[in-house]
Design an enzyme around this catalytic site. Structure first.
Site, PDB file in Angstrom:
ATOM      1  N   LYS A  11      38.318 -15.729 -60.534  1.00 13.89           N
ATOM      2  CA  LYS A  11      39.676 -16.114 -60.118  1.00 13.89           C
ATOM      3  C   LYS A  11      40.695 -15.920 -61.249  1.00 13.89           C
ATOM      4  O   LYS A  11      41.848 -15.559 -61.005  1.00 13.89           O
ATOM      5  CB  LYS A  11      39.668 -17.561 -59.639  1.00 13.89           C
ATOM      6  CG  LYS A  11      40.970 -17.952 -58.993  1.00 13.89           C
ATOM      7  CD  LYS A  11      40.907 -19.154 -58.124  1.00 13.89           C
ATOM      8  CE  LYS A  11      42.310 -19.343 -57.507  1.00 13.89           C
ATOM      9  NZ  LYS A  11      42.360 -20.370 -56.523  1.00 13.89           N
ATOM     10  N   MET A  70      11.725  -5.653 -27.583  1.00 14.60           N
ATOM     11  CA  MET A  70      10.898  -4.792 -28.429  1.00 14.60           C
ATOM     12  C   MET A  70       9.721  -5.579 -29.029  1.00 14.60           C
ATOM     13  O   MET A  70       8.580  -5.100 -29.051  1.00 14.60           O
ATOM     14  CB  MET A  70      11.745  -4.191 -29.548  1.00 14.60           C
ATOM     15  CG  MET A  70      10.958  -3.276 -30.457  1.00 14.60           C
ATOM     16  SD  MET A  70      12.013  -2.424 -31.613  1.00 14.60           S
ATOM     17  CE  MET A  70      12.357  -0.929 -30.727  1.00 14.60           C
TER      18      MET A  70
HETATM   19  C1  LIG Z   1      18.350  -9.808 -37.781  1.00 12.60           C
HETATM   20  C2  LIG Z   1      17.053  -9.360 -37.178  1.00 12.60           C
HETATM   21  N1  LIG Z   1      16.083 -10.281 -36.905  1.00 12.60           N
HETATM   22  C3  LIG Z   1      14.917  -9.885 -36.346  1.00 12.60           C
HETATM   23  C4  LIG Z   1      14.667  -8.569 -36.063  1.00 12.60           C
HETATM   24  C5  LIG Z   1      13.320  -8.118 -35.449  1.00 12.60           C
HETATM   25  N2  LIG Z   1      13.550  -7.546 -34.098  1.00 12.60           N
HETATM   26  C6  LIG Z   1      13.614  -6.214 -33.886  1.00 12.60           C
HETATM   27  S1  LIG Z   1      13.954  -5.824 -32.307  1.00 12.60           S
HETATM   28  C7  LIG Z   1      13.976  -7.427 -31.832  1.00 12.60           C
HETATM   29  C8  LIG Z   1      14.265  -7.806 -30.409  1.00 12.60           C
HETATM   30  C9  LIG Z   1      15.622  -7.362 -29.949  1.00 12.60           C
HETATM   31  O1  LIG Z   1      15.943  -7.960 -28.733  1.00 12.60           O
HETATM   32  P1  LIG Z   1      17.203  -7.512 -27.893  1.00 12.60           P
HETATM   33  O2  LIG Z   1      18.391  -7.395 -28.763  1.00 12.60           O
HETATM   34  O3  LIG Z   1      17.358  -8.429 -26.737  1.00 12.60           O
HETATM   35  O4  LIG Z   1      16.837  -6.044 -27.446  1.00 12.60           O
HETATM   36  P2  LIG Z   1      15.677  -5.482 -26.471  1.00 12.60           P
HETATM   37  O5  LIG Z   1      14.539  -5.095 -27.345  1.00 12.60           O
HETATM   38  O6  LIG Z   1      15.319  -6.552 -25.504  1.00 12.60           O
HETATM   39  O7  LIG Z   1      16.300  -4.291 -25.829  1.00 12.60           O
HETATM   40  C10 LIG Z   1      13.698  -8.262 -32.932  1.00 12.60           C
HETATM   41  C11 LIG Z   1      13.594  -9.738 -32.867  1.00 12.60           C
HETATM   42  C12 LIG Z   1      15.687  -7.647 -36.409  1.00 12.60           C
HETATM   43  N3  LIG Z   1      15.530  -6.339 -36.232  1.00 12.60           N
HETATM   44  N4  LIG Z   1      16.867  -8.079 -36.928  1.00 12.60           N
END
Ligand SMILES: Cc1ncc(C[n+]2csc(CCOP(=O)(O)OP(=O)(O)O)c2C)c(N)n1
Length: 592
Positions: free
Chosen positions: A162, A493
């Site tokens: 700052k 996923m």
């Molecule tokens: C900040 C974060 N936390 C956890 C993950 C692990 N992760 C990868 S894909 C996923 C699920 C995503 O779900 P959604 O956005 O509903 O998409 P979908 O696969 O159902 O299309 C997770 C938990 C990540 N990539 N980023």
């Protein structure tokens, strides 16, 4: 005339032709933020969270090619920025982050909102520096612009105690008359160490050698990464002139029009069967501006064995061109290496590369294309793939659209079911894979590209992480921003991985308590649409295209897996193609 530290930085931003910055205020950074009051030279945008503004700046930078500028306060301000900074760095996006900090004499006392900012960001940025003296400021700002954009692009973090922002320095009147970036002479040992080399192709004989390798190979393939995104015409010309098929990483999709016969779409874990198989079968892989990310190679011991054999027999091999020397040979032991900007390399080889009909090689690839297109288990329930296929059908002039996404099946399915025809049109968190990237990134893209429509293709889990930024889209009345929300009520996923690799033990992936996004978006002042079944899909997508933003359309979709899938530890061509079948193409007879 005296300027304080904040005003010096503001002046530097103007000199560097900054038009838009993303910021969130707080005590330690107020002297800089105050400069934005009542002026018309730089627009500023306020997101709902520092992470969101980091992603907005990333979306802005990746879609415009200009560095994204972020201004945040000390302590929680900069710690909230860690995710977008790492995401930008890993995906080679130019970002400059200015953070406030406590005054120098309070540092190390655990003062209010103190964080060891530089110690935190140093390991993963191109340059992280805490300004020590007001005399350094101009030089530091010029270096920040240079380093973030030069060579392999990335993140620069400037931490501002700052006292530096409030101290004053005298300038003479000429400084303001000639308001251009100068080669500042201030020397500072800590700053001087940050040299970036401009890598040019130096060795002509190595280029001629590479051209011979390509010309003599039987099954060459281009494997293109985002290092080529600035050389679309050159790359397209090279592909057409050589008649060599081309696959890309996700960040380079569209650099070669995917509707053309030589395109194999994207490769890797969820990439096309035919791209993965072609890489494995190829005797000459020409990797331009990519880095052999593990998502694109599968098991390294089983990767590109034919190209490796061809190198031993002197009939081919793996060629790697990359602007960042550290990335050459770091993952795959490539055989012909050029540390250079891709544009320069392409220019050098285009006139010397031979056109060949490649009848056998291309008909073999076409056979795989016909036999293993991107597909899914079509049912009576509306699925994510149905929506994306329909969207693809409706988007006639793709050059008018840009896309962002969350992370998950919806992201990979968007890569699969949309035909990408323009580079830099799918802006997605690739390396770090940050759920929640889609909406704030779309805000930055929409601000940077007012003439285009930006579609955030998002999943319910991802969207929930940053949905408060609907406030921001509404605040700036982003008529060109639309959210296409694929609500499968689960973290799809990961749910798939639980089914396939954890014996169906479904844990922590249920999202059925998520709100009705249609209602939430309405509360934020969005236009809203929804669709629950196949019957209404065509009509809803055409309304989605016509309705101005900010708009959210909620598609309530059924559960579906994303195939093909290269399971962890498997070879690139050992793919699960649907929930009944795995094909190990490495063991398959290849038709000639
Ligand atoms: C900040 C974060 N936390 C956890 C993950 C692990 N992760 C990868 S894909 C996923 C699920 C995503 O779900 P959604 O956005 O509903 O998409 P979908 O696969 O159902 O299309 C997770 C938990 C990540 N990539 N980023």
């Amino acid at each position: 005339m005296y300027l304080n530290g904040g005003q010096i930085i503001f002046n530097k931003l103007i000199q560097h032709k900054t038009r838009n910055v993303f910021m969130y205020s707080g005590g330690a950074i107020m002297n800089l933020i105050d400069c934005f009051y009542n002026q018309h030279k730089i627009n500023y945008f306020i997101n709902t969270h520092e992470q969101h503004l980091g992603h907005s700046a990333t979306g802005y930078a990746r879609s415009t090619g200009k560095p994204g500028i972020c201004i945040v306060t000390s302590g929680p301000g900069i710690t909230n920025m860690i995710t977008p900074m790492l995401d930008a760095q890993n995906d080679s996006c130019p970002l400059i982050v200015f953070s406030g900090n406590v005054p120098k004499n309070n540092m190390g006392t655990n003062a209010f909102q103190e964080a060891p900012a530089v110690e935190i960001t140093k390991p993963f940025t191109k340059w992280s520096y805490c300004v020590d003296n007001i005399d350094e400021l101009e030089y530091v700002c010029d270096e920040a612009f240079k380093i973030s954009q030069f060579g392999k692009k990335g993140v620069v973090h400037i931490d501002l105690p700052k006292c530096i922002l409030s101290n004053k320095k005298k300038f003479n009147i000429h400084y303001f008359k000639n308001n251009k970036v100068k080669n500042n002479k201030v020397k500072n040992n800590k700053v001087k160490n940050n040299k970036v080399k401009n890598n040019k192709v130096k060795n002509e004989s190595s280029i001629n050698n590479i051209i011979n390798v390509i010309n003599n190979s039987k099954k060459p393939i281009f494997y293109i990464g985002q290092g080529c995104n600035d050389y679309v015409h050159e790359l397209r010309n090279l592909v057409n002139k050589s008649n060599i098929p081309v696959t890309t990483t996700i960040h380079a999709m569209g650099i070669y029009n995917e509707t053309k016969p030589l395109s194999l779409k994207f490769l890797g874990m969820h990439g096309s069967v035919y791209a993965n198989k072609s890489i494995q079968e190829s005797d000459c892989i020409i990797a331009l501006g990519s880095r052999f990310d593990d998502r694109t190679t599968g098991n390294l011991d089983l990767y590109a064995l034919n190209a490796k054999k061809a190198f031993e027999k002197n009939t081919g091999g793996i060629i790697h061109v990359n602007i960042n020397n550290d990335e050459i040979g770091s993952i795959v032991n490539t055989h012909y290496n050029i540390n250079s900007d891709c544009g320069e390399f392409i220019k050098l080889i285009t006139n010397k590369i031979q056109y060949k009909k490649r009848i056998e090689w291309l008909s073999q690839i076409n056979h795989w294309k016909t036999k293993y297109p991107f597909t899914y288990n079509d049912t009576s329930t509306l699925l994510t793939q149905d929506v994306l296929k329909m969207l693809n059908k409706h988007l006639i002039n793709k050059e008018n659209y840009l896309f962002t996404s969350g992370v998950g099946n919806h992201q990979m399915m968007a890569a699969q079911f949309i035909d990408w025809t323009q580079p830099r049109s799918f802006i997605s968190s690739g390396s770090l894979g940050v759920m929640g990237f889609g909406l704030p990134a779309a805000i930055g893209v929409a601000i940077g590209n007012p003439d285009k429509t930006v579609i955030d293709i998002d999943g319910d889990g991802s969207f929930l992480m940053t949905l408060s930024d609907m406030k921001t889209a509404r605040q700036y009345n982003l008529k060109n921003l639309k959210v296409l929300l694929l609500n499968n009520k689960k973290l799809g996923m990961v749910d798939t991985w639980e089914k396939l690799f954890y014996n169906n033990r479904i844990t922590a992936t249920d999202n059925s308590h998520a709100p009705v996004f249609y209602d939430v978006a309405k509360t934020f002042g969005f236009n809203v649409l929804k669709c629950d079944n196949k019957k209404d899909l065509n009509k809803t997508i055409s309304e989605f295209i016509k309705t101005p933003g900010p708009l959210l359309c909620e598609f309530n979709v059924g559960s579906t897996e994303c195939f093909p899938l290269v399971a962890p530890g498997k070879a690139l061509d050992d793919m699960i193609i649907n929930n009944k079948n795995t094909i190990n193409m490495a063991n398959m007879e290849t038709p000639s």
